[in-house]
Design a protein around this motif. Structure first.
Motif, short mmCIF file in Angstrom:
data_model
loop_
_atom_site.label_atom_id
_atom_site.label_comp_id
_atom_site.label_asym_id
_atom_site.label_seq_id
_atom_site.Cartn_x
_atom_site.Cartn_y
_atom_site.Cartn_z
N LYS A 64 37.80 -7.96 49.28
CA LYS A 64 38.68 -8.74 48.06
C LYS A 64 38.03 -8.57 46.79
O LYS A 64 38.82 -7.92 45.84
CB LYS A 64 38.88 -10.03 48.39
N LYS A 65 36.84 -8.76 46.63
CA LYS A 65 36.21 -8.44 45.53
C LYS A 65 36.10 -7.12 44.98
O LYS A 65 36.44 -6.90 43.74
CB LYS A 65 34.68 -8.84 45.53
N THR A 66 35.86 -6.12 45.73
CA THR A 66 36.01 -4.75 45.58
C THR A 66 37.40 -4.31 45.20
O THR A 66 37.68 -3.48 44.13
CB THR A 66 35.66 -3.77 46.72
N GLN A 67 38.43 -4.95 45.73
CA GLN A 67 39.92 -4.65 45.43
C GLN A 67 40.12 -5.18 43.82
O GLN A 67 40.82 -4.56 43.09
CB GLN A 67 40.87 -5.25 46.40
N SER A 68 39.62 -6.34 43.69
CA SER A 68 39.75 -7.01 42.39
C SER A 68 39.03 -6.05 41.45
O SER A 68 39.71 -5.68 40.13
CB SER A 68 38.98 -8.32 42.33
N LEU A 69 37.95 -5.65 41.72
CA LEU A 69 37.07 -4.67 40.67
C LEU A 69 37.86 -3.34 40.34
O LEU A 69 37.96 -2.99 39.38
CB LEU A 69 35.41 -4.53 41.20
N GLN A 70 38.40 -3.02 41.69
CA GLN A 70 39.07 -1.87 41.66
C GLN A 70 40.30 -2.10 40.68
O GLN A 70 40.71 -0.95 39.68
CB GLN A 70 39.61 -1.23 42.90
N ASP A 71 41.12 -3.14 40.76
CA ASP A 71 42.23 -3.30 40.08
C ASP A 71 41.71 -3.54 38.38
O ASP A 71 42.54 -2.77 37.67
CB ASP A 71 42.96 -4.47 40.55
#
Lengths: 253, 238
Positions: A64-71
């Motif tokens: 989720k964090k990675t996705q958030s950072l990606q976003d």
């Protein structure tokens, strides 16, 4: 007899004793150890399952964090891209404006240069024409161009209708020439003007080199000019047209 | 060193001590020897049993043995093996040990004595009704003897007795004949051939132990499984 009943009884007892002993020393202990080990393995398995669940949870969190950072990264990239585009457009606009400004400045300078050139050209051309005409008339017709110009001015002035003349002359009338008038010429002009405009006082004469070949008369708010400016202007116009048409021609490689 | 003469069929005939009807013969002595061996061996192996994943070779062998017996019991009886494990397991281990030790020179297997096999068969004969009654009660157990009709009662009783006799005689006949054949061949052809027969005898002895234990379990299972057929609900609740 093959069967000894005492031995049979003894063997039954022996078997029962062995059964009890093996139950105590073998089966129960082995079973207990196996159950214990099974429990241990089960505990480890449960622990491993728990850890797996935790690991999965951690993995999900990090995903989720990675996705958030990606976003966030995408958003920032988009923003940066937008800013860069805006900045680029702004810079291009500024550069265009600057170029346009420079171009306008350059064009203005060019126009001024051109105007200055043509002004000089006009004067010089007029002067040259006047000198040429002067020399030509002097050599071929034994007369002076300025005399002819004064003569022409006088004849034209005489030919003026009453309504073309100034009604009231409050200020001193002025005759401007591009050349120095002789005394006789001044007197002739004075005489001719006085005949047409009797109320006039003495005329003031002045030399204005820019008139070159012409004569200008100013009185009572009216101004009458006889000079070669129109011819020179026509010549200037033709030269200007010739230059502009050459500028617009496509350059040959 | 041989305790037995070739003419002596059973080790019961080799008597060390006798007082009235009390006799101490070769069968009893070797039975005690086997018992001591088994008990001491079990104690030695099980005194330091590991509950970790890494275990000793002996523990591994014993666990394989115990698990194997347990699986066999479960397969035959379709019941939990825990109740029958000590009895069937002891039967198998004792008979197998008695038979396998025939490789030791001078040793005479107690199972070559009809008294021993009869004693074991009697134990099975007694254990069948005990397990049956414990499982479903006296009335229900006895009822099976008059199934399907009351006229089957003598045949069922005869069946019980004959299979017990068969158990005893089968084991005795096989082991005794094996040891006698080896003894005779040893006198006639003393090289190679008796060794091969001795090895064959080991295999036969192991198979006989297996057969005895499996048949005992089958008999016990037949006595306890009737209840399942007649009253499956009660069995489910247990």
């Amino acid at each position: 007899m093959l069967i000894d009943w005492f031995t049979v009884g003894a063997q039954v007892v022996n078997f029962l004793i062995l059964l009890v002993l093996l139950k105590i020393f073998l089966f129960d202990r082995i079973k207990q150890a196996m159950d214990q080990r099974e429990n241990n393995i089960k505990e480890r398995f449960d622990k491993a399952k728990e850890q797996e669940a935790k690991a999965k949870e951690t993995r999900d969190t990090y995903e989720k964090k990675t996705q958030s950072l990606q976003d966030e990264w995408d958003a920032r990239l988009k923003e940066a891209d937008k800013e860069a585009k805006e900045r680029r457009e702004s810079l291009i606009k500024e550069a265009r404006e600057e170029v346009d400004g420079l171009k306008n400045k350059w064009q203005n300078a060019l126009e001024q240069e051109k105007a200055s050139f043509f002004d000089r050209f006009k004067k010089q051309a007029a002067r040259l024409i006047f000198d040429t005409v002067e020399k030509t008339l002097s050599h071929l017709a034994d007369t002076r161009a300025q005399d002819q110009a004064v003569k022409k001015f006088l004849s034209r002035f005489e030919a003026l209708e009453k309504e073309d003349l100034p009604k009231e002359v409050e200020t001193q009338p002025r005759v401007s020439t591009g050349f120095e008038l002789s005394e006789s010429q001044q007197k002739s002009i004075q005489k001719t003007v006085s005949q047409k405009l009797p109320d006039l006082e003495n005329i003031a004469f002045e030399v204005r080199p820019e008139l070159v070949f012409g004569i200008a008369f100013a009185a009572g708010g009216k101004k009458m000019t006889w000079h070669a400016h129109d011819y020179v202007s026509a010549l200037e116009k033709q030269i200007n047209q010739a230059i502009e048409s050459k500028d617009h021609e496509p350059q040959k490689q | 060193m041989n305790f037995m003469d070739i003419k002596q069929i059973s080790p019961d005939q080799v008597v060390f001590f006798q007082y009235h009807f009390i006799t101490l013969n070769l069968t009893i002595v070797f039975t005690w020897a086997v018992m001591v061996l088994l008990v001491i061996g079990s104690w030695l192996v099980t005194r330091r049993l590991s509950t970790e994943q890494k275990i000793s070779s002996w523990q591994n062998i014993l666990e394989i043995l115990v698990t194997g017996i347990q699986d066999q019991i479960s397969e035959i009886s379709r019941q939990k093996a825990k109740r029958y494990m000590p009895f069937i397991g002891t039967l198998f281990i004792f008979i197998a040990a008695c038979n396998l030790l025939t490789v030791v020179p001078g040793y005479e297997s107690p199972t070559a004595s009809l008294s021993t096999t009869a004693a074991l068969a009697i134990c099975v004969f007694i254990s069948v009704p005990l397990f049956g009654i414990a499982q479903k009660g006296l009335g229900r157990y006895l009822k099976q003897y008059i199934q399907p009709t009351v006229f089957m009662l003598p045949f069922n009783i005869m069946g019980e007795l004959s299979r017990t006799l068969a158990l005893a005689v089968r084991l005795f006949g096989n082991i005794m004949s094996g040891s006698k054949i080896v003894a005779i061949l040893l006198a006639i052809i003393p090289f190679v051939f008796p060794v091969i027969l001795q090895l064959l005898g080991l295999l036969t002895g192991l198979i006989q132990a297996y057969i005895f234990a499996v048949l005992a379990m089958v008999y016990i299972a037949s006595a306890t499984q009737i209840q399942e057929q007649s009253d499956p609900q009660k069995d489910d609740n247990q």
